[in-house]
Design a protein around this motif. Structure first.
Motif, PDB file in Angstrom:
ATOM      1  N   GLY A 512       0.819  -1.207   0.000  1.00  0.00           N
ATOM      2  CA  GLY A 512       0.000   0.000   0.000  1.00  0.00           C
ATOM      3  C   GLY A 512       0.854   1.258   0.000  1.00  0.00           C
ATOM      4  O   GLY A 512       0.541   2.246  -0.674  1.00  0.00           O
ATOM      5  N   VAL A 513       1.952   1.220   0.749  1.00  0.00           N
ATOM      6  CA  VAL A 513       2.880   2.354   0.773  1.00  0.00           C
ATOM      7  C   VAL A 513       3.516   2.536  -0.601  1.00  0.00           C
ATOM      8  O   VAL A 513       3.675   3.660  -1.084  1.00  0.00           O
ATOM      9  N   GLU A 514       3.864   1.414  -1.225  1.00  0.00           N
ATOM     10  CA  GLU A 514       4.523   1.483  -2.531  1.00  0.00           C
ATOM     11  C   GLU A 514       3.615   2.106  -3.588  1.00  0.00           C
ATOM     12  O   GLU A 514       4.075   2.828  -4.473  1.00  0.00           O
ATOM     13  N   LEU A 515       2.320   1.833  -3.513  1.00  0.00           N
ATOM     14  CA  LEU A 515       1.392   2.384  -4.501  1.00  0.00           C
ATOM     15  C   LEU A 515       1.432   3.908  -4.497  1.00  0.00           C
ATOM     16  O   LEU A 515       1.485   4.552  -5.558  1.00  0.00           O
ATOM     17  N   GLY A 516       1.405   4.494  -3.321  1.00  0.00           N
ATOM     18  CA  GLY A 516       1.439   5.952  -3.239  1.00  0.00           C
ATOM     19  C   GLY A 516       2.698   6.531  -3.855  1.00  0.00           C
ATOM     20  O   GLY A 516       2.668   7.583  -4.506  1.00  0.00           O
ATOM     21  N   LYS A 517       3.836   5.844  -3.658  1.00  0.00           N
ATOM     22  CA  LYS A 517       5.098   6.314  -4.239  1.00  0.00           C
ATOM     23  C   LYS A 517       5.035   6.321  -5.761  1.00  0.00           C
ATOM     24  O   LYS A 517       5.473   7.263  -6.423  1.00  0.00           O
ATOM     25  N   ILE A 518       4.483   5.239  -6.330  1.00  0.00           N
ATOM     26  CA  ILE A 518       4.399   5.119  -7.793  1.00  0.00           C
ATOM     27  C   ILE A 518       3.513   6.214  -8.368  1.00  0.00           C
ATOM     28  O   ILE A 518       3.868   6.883  -9.361  1.00  0.00           O
ATOM     29  N   LEU A 519       2.352   6.427  -7.764  1.00  0.00           N
ATOM     30  CA  LEU A 519       1.432   7.433  -8.273  1.00  0.00           C
ATOM     31  C   LEU A 519       2.016   8.832  -8.161  1.00  0.00           C
ATOM     32  O   LEU A 519       1.822   9.672  -9.044  1.00  0.00           O
ATOM     33  N   ALA A 520       2.738   9.102  -7.056  1.00  0.00           N
ATOM     34  CA  ALA A 520       3.342  10.429  -6.884  1.00  0.00           C
ATOM     35  C   ALA A 520       4.353  10.711  -7.987  1.00  0.00           C
ATOM     36  O   ALA A 520       4.427  11.832  -8.519  1.00  0.00           O
ATOM     37  N   ILE A 523       2.396  11.483 -11.207  1.00  0.00           N
ATOM     38  CA  ILE A 523       1.759  12.798 -11.157  1.00  0.00           C
ATOM     39  C   ILE A 523       2.808  13.902 -11.296  1.00  0.00           C
ATOM     40  O   ILE A 523       2.543  14.951 -11.903  1.00  0.00           O
ATOM     41  N   TYR A 524       4.007  13.656 -10.764  1.00  0.00           N
ATOM     42  CA  TYR A 524       5.082  14.651 -10.867  1.00  0.00           C
ATOM     43  C   TYR A 524       5.385  14.990 -12.322  1.00  0.00           C
ATOM     44  O   TYR A 524       5.765  16.123 -12.638  1.00  0.00           O
ATOM     45  N   LYS A 525       5.199  14.006 -13.186  1.00  0.00           N
ATOM     46  CA  LYS A 525       5.453  14.250 -14.609  1.00  0.00           C
ATOM     47  C   LYS A 525       4.526  15.326 -15.164  1.00  0.00           C
ATOM     48  O   LYS A 525       4.890  16.053 -16.090  1.00  0.00           O
ATOM     49  N   ASN A 526       3.336  15.435 -14.604  1.00  0.00           N
ATOM     50  CA  ASN A 526       2.398  16.466 -15.045  1.00  0.00           C
ATOM     51  C   ASN A 526       2.906  17.868 -14.709  1.00  0.00           C
ATOM     52  O   ASN A 526       2.558  18.831 -15.388  1.00  0.00           O
ATOM     53  N   PHE A 527       3.694  17.970 -13.690  1.00  0.00           N
ATOM     54  CA  PHE A 527       4.238  19.266 -13.284  1.00  0.00           C
ATOM     55  C   PHE A 527       5.551  19.576 -13.989  1.00  0.00           C
ATOM     56  O   PHE A 527       6.004  20.711 -13.984  1.00  0.00           O
ATOM     57  N   ASP A 533       1.540   8.839 -20.075  1.00  0.00           N
ATOM     58  CA  ASP A 533       0.327   8.232 -20.619  1.00  0.00           C
ATOM     59  C   ASP A 533      -0.692   7.908 -19.524  1.00  0.00           C
ATOM     60  O   ASP A 533      -1.721   7.298 -19.783  1.00  0.00           O
ATOM     61  N   GLN A 534      -0.413   8.346 -18.309  1.00  0.00           N
ATOM     62  CA  GLN A 534      -1.343   8.082 -17.216  1.00  0.00           C
ATOM     63  C   GLN A 534      -2.607   8.938 -17.382  1.00  0.00           C
ATOM     64  O   GLN A 534      -2.537  10.140 -17.615  1.00  0.00           O
ATOM     65  N   VAL A 535      -3.765   8.291 -17.279  1.00  0.00           N
ATOM     66  CA  VAL A 535      -5.039   8.998 -17.350  1.00  0.00           C
ATOM     67  C   VAL A 535      -5.462   9.353 -15.929  1.00  0.00           C
ATOM     68  O   VAL A 535      -5.644   8.474 -15.087  1.00  0.00           O
ATOM     69  N   LEU A 536      -5.605  10.650 -15.681  1.00  0.00           N
ATOM     70  CA  LEU A 536      -5.956  11.101 -14.349  1.00  0.00           C
ATOM     71  C   LEU A 536      -7.459  11.254 -14.207  1.00  0.00           C
ATOM     72  O   LEU A 536      -8.146  11.641 -15.153  1.00  0.00           O
ATOM     73  N   SER A 539     -11.023  14.639 -10.523  1.00  0.00           N
ATOM     74  CA  SER A 539     -10.687  15.340  -9.297  1.00  0.00           C
ATOM     75  C   SER A 539      -9.205  15.686  -9.251  1.00  0.00           C
ATOM     76  O   SER A 539      -8.830  16.845  -9.002  1.00  0.00           O
ATOM     77  N   THR A 540      -8.352  14.684  -9.508  1.00  0.00           N
ATOM     78  CA  THR A 540      -6.907  14.927  -9.475  1.00  0.00           C
ATOM     79  C   THR A 540      -6.515  15.956 -10.527  1.00  0.00           C
ATOM     80  O   THR A 540      -5.714  16.864 -10.262  1.00  0.00           O
ATOM     81  N   GLN A 541      -7.068  15.827 -11.728  1.00  0.00           N
ATOM     82  CA  GLN A 541      -6.748  16.776 -12.801  1.00  0.00           C
ATOM     83  C   GLN A 541      -7.212  18.190 -12.427  1.00  0.00           C
ATOM     84  O   GLN A 541      -6.507  19.171 -12.668  1.00  0.00           O
TER      85      GLN A 541
END
Length: 552
Positions: A512-520, A523-527, A533-536, A539-541
């Protein structure tokens, strides 16, 4: 090892029937019926620690049935499997051997046919030599000055554990200033850097993988800050150190091979304070005290491994926890250390327990229909008494609690400590027995002033009534020493292990901890305007767009 669903055991069915008898029994009645409860339900550990579990909603029969469950679930075999180096962390194909780090008898422990004690002792010797050179002033910074400050950069077990221990053992602290940085919020690092001199500071980068985003981000910023002063990359060799299982990543960061203190993949991050991840502890209290700390943990390891079920403190506390969670429906457990030095103890075991046993799939990959890990929380006493104890006394939640207190204080200020002890005893008594109308009225100044006839108490009493029947364990420690703290931490570690085994879950991964790291990272790529190619989700978008609107 054979995997067993505890709900399918004979003992579990007996406990279900027994619960029907026990669910409405009050602790007041249990103590009235048996004047020897304390003697029957308490265990001494080496005359240093007393664990009193008599204020629990259990009888001798309850304990017998719980111990039968431990027997039926082969807890002893599970303990032997861990201690022998069997790869019980199956999802990561790893052994679980934090016990090897404090193996003071130095008996061989094998992983893949290799005696790991050779490497454990080698790293211990390296930590001893380095810490002594820093503490004595022989280790010099890039301008030739001795070291005054240590910054430990880590997160999770690489932060919570060492920070908790250095705070708990402050009475043994030397002259070095120890700082801990964990949060990726730049404020955490910035505020620490304001306090230190780069010429006299060393940085300990504590990360098992040396890839943890928060830790590496803080480490990189520290390196940039440091080089602004030293102007020379070679000066890093005097000031930057890695505590890691990933040697190559540490080298790639720029750490000199001599400055890498290894630990291994069979050390879980939340159990790593006994390893090189605890180097900041040694630098704070000295290696001799750290050895005593290891000795205390090793003694508890021996108690856990050798004691019969009915005298085994971690096993009994784990069983009681299972009893409340799965029969009484309690969802949380509180830990209240009545010692200001131990103000981070609850937070440390919040991580250790919830990261270990916060699982909903059993070892066979099947969804679980029973309660697994509890929510762990707590603060030091007596502060908590004036914050959230009200809910425990008169709320609607059942909250089993551990109360921990030293008998001897490190600070002798007139009558402070005896008043602390009195509050400790008063709270466990009040939680257990509550108030009966007449006895409460007789003790109450309010009622003495306002009610002439104690036998005719109006409805106002209902607002003041405390039902009691809230279970507690009382843990008295002779004094908070390195030895006793080591034993206490090991006690809770083993309790967590037994809970996980009984619950038939893998306690030593944290996907569960690892999932948050991967998603972060995605998402950083968006900034950073990196193709992604991740579809957000909307709400997140939407949140990202709102954030960006302030940074055009």
């Amino acid at each position: 090892m054979k995997y067993v669903n505890l709900m399918q055991t004979r003992s579990w069915n007996i406990l279900k029937n027994h619960f029907d008898i026990m669910k409405n029994v009050h602790l007041r009645d249990l103590f009235l019926l048996d004047s020897n409860r304390f003697k029957k339900f308490s265990i001494y550990f080496e005359n240093e620690i007393l664990v009193d579990f008599s204020k629990n909603r259990i009888t001798e029969n309850t304990l017998k049935y719980l111990l039968d469950l431990a027997q039926e679930m082969n807890v002893k075999q599970a303990i032997q499997s861990m201690f022998s180096g069997e790869k019980i962390n199956e999802t990561e194909n790893r052994s679980v051997l934090h016990i090897a780090l404090r193996n003071r008898q130095n008996s061989p422990i094998f992983v893949d046919n290799y005696n790991i004690m050779f490497e454990v002792n080698h790293v211990l010797k390296k930590m001893k030599d380095f810490s002594e050179s820093v503490i004595t002033g022989k280790w010099k910074g890039y301008t030739g000055k001795s070291i005054s400050d240590i910054i430990n950069i880590g997160i999770g077990g690489s932060d919570l554990g060492p920070y908790m221990v250095t705070e708990a053992l402050r009475p043994y602290k030397n002259h070095l200033n120890i700082h801990y940085v964990s949060n990726i919020d730049g404020t955490h690092l910035a505020e620490v850097l304001k306090k230190i001199n780069p010429e006299t500071t060393i940085f300990l980068i504590a990360s098992k993988t040396f890839t943890t985003e928060e830790t590496i981000t803080n480490a990189n910023s520290s390196k940039i800050w440091f080089l602004r002063y030293s102007k020379d990359k070679s000066s890093l060799d005097k000031h930057f150190f890695a505590l890691s299982a990933n040697i190559q990543n540490a080298l790639d960061f720029g750490i000199n091979i001599k400055n890498i203190f290894q630990f291994w993949d069979w050390v879980g991050g939340r159990f790593s304070l006994w390893s090189s991840a605890g180097l900041s502890i040694i630098l704070s209290i000295g290696f001799k005290n750290f050895e005593k700390f290891l000795n205390g943990a090793h003694s508890m390891d021996n108690h856990f491994y050798n004691s019969e079920y009915k005298k085994n403190i971690p096993i009994i506390l784990a069983l009681i926890s299972i009893w409340y969670a799965n029969f009484f429906g309690s969802e949380t457990e509180a830990i209240f250390p009545y010692d200001q030095y131990m103000h981070r103890f609850s937070a440390y075991f919040q991580q250790s327990n919830m990261e270990s046993n916060g699982k909903s799939v059993d070892k066979k990959g099947q969804k679980i229909s029973y309660q697994t890990g509890p929510i762990i929380w707590g603060e030091p006493g007596t502060n908590g008494q004036h914050a959230f104890f009200q809910l425990i006394h008169q709320g609607t939640k059942l909250i089993p609690s551990d109360f921990i207190v030293p008998i001897i204080s490190h600070n002798h200020l007139k009558n402070h400590h005896i008043k602390l002890i009195c509050n400790f005893l008063a709270q466990t008594k009040a939680l257990a027995f509550g108030t009966a109308e007449k006895s409460f009225a007789k003790e109450s100044t309010f009622f003495k002033k306002n009610i002439k006839n104690f036998n005719q108490i109006d409805k106002n009493f209902l607002f003041k009534e405390c039902i009691g029947n809230q279970p507690t364990n009382s843990i008295l420690i002779r004094k908070i020493t390195p030895y006793n703290l080591g034993a206490l931490i090991a006690l809770y570690e083993h309790k967590i292990f037994v809970q996980g085994h009984l619950l038939n879950i893998f306690s030593f991964d944290q996907w569960g901890v690892e999932l948050g790291k991967i998603l972060a990272k995605n998402i950083y790529k968006n900034f950073s305007n990196i193709e992604n190619d991740q579809v957000l989700d909307s709400s997140t978008q939407g949140l990202i767009s709102f954030y960006k609107s302030f940074h055009k």
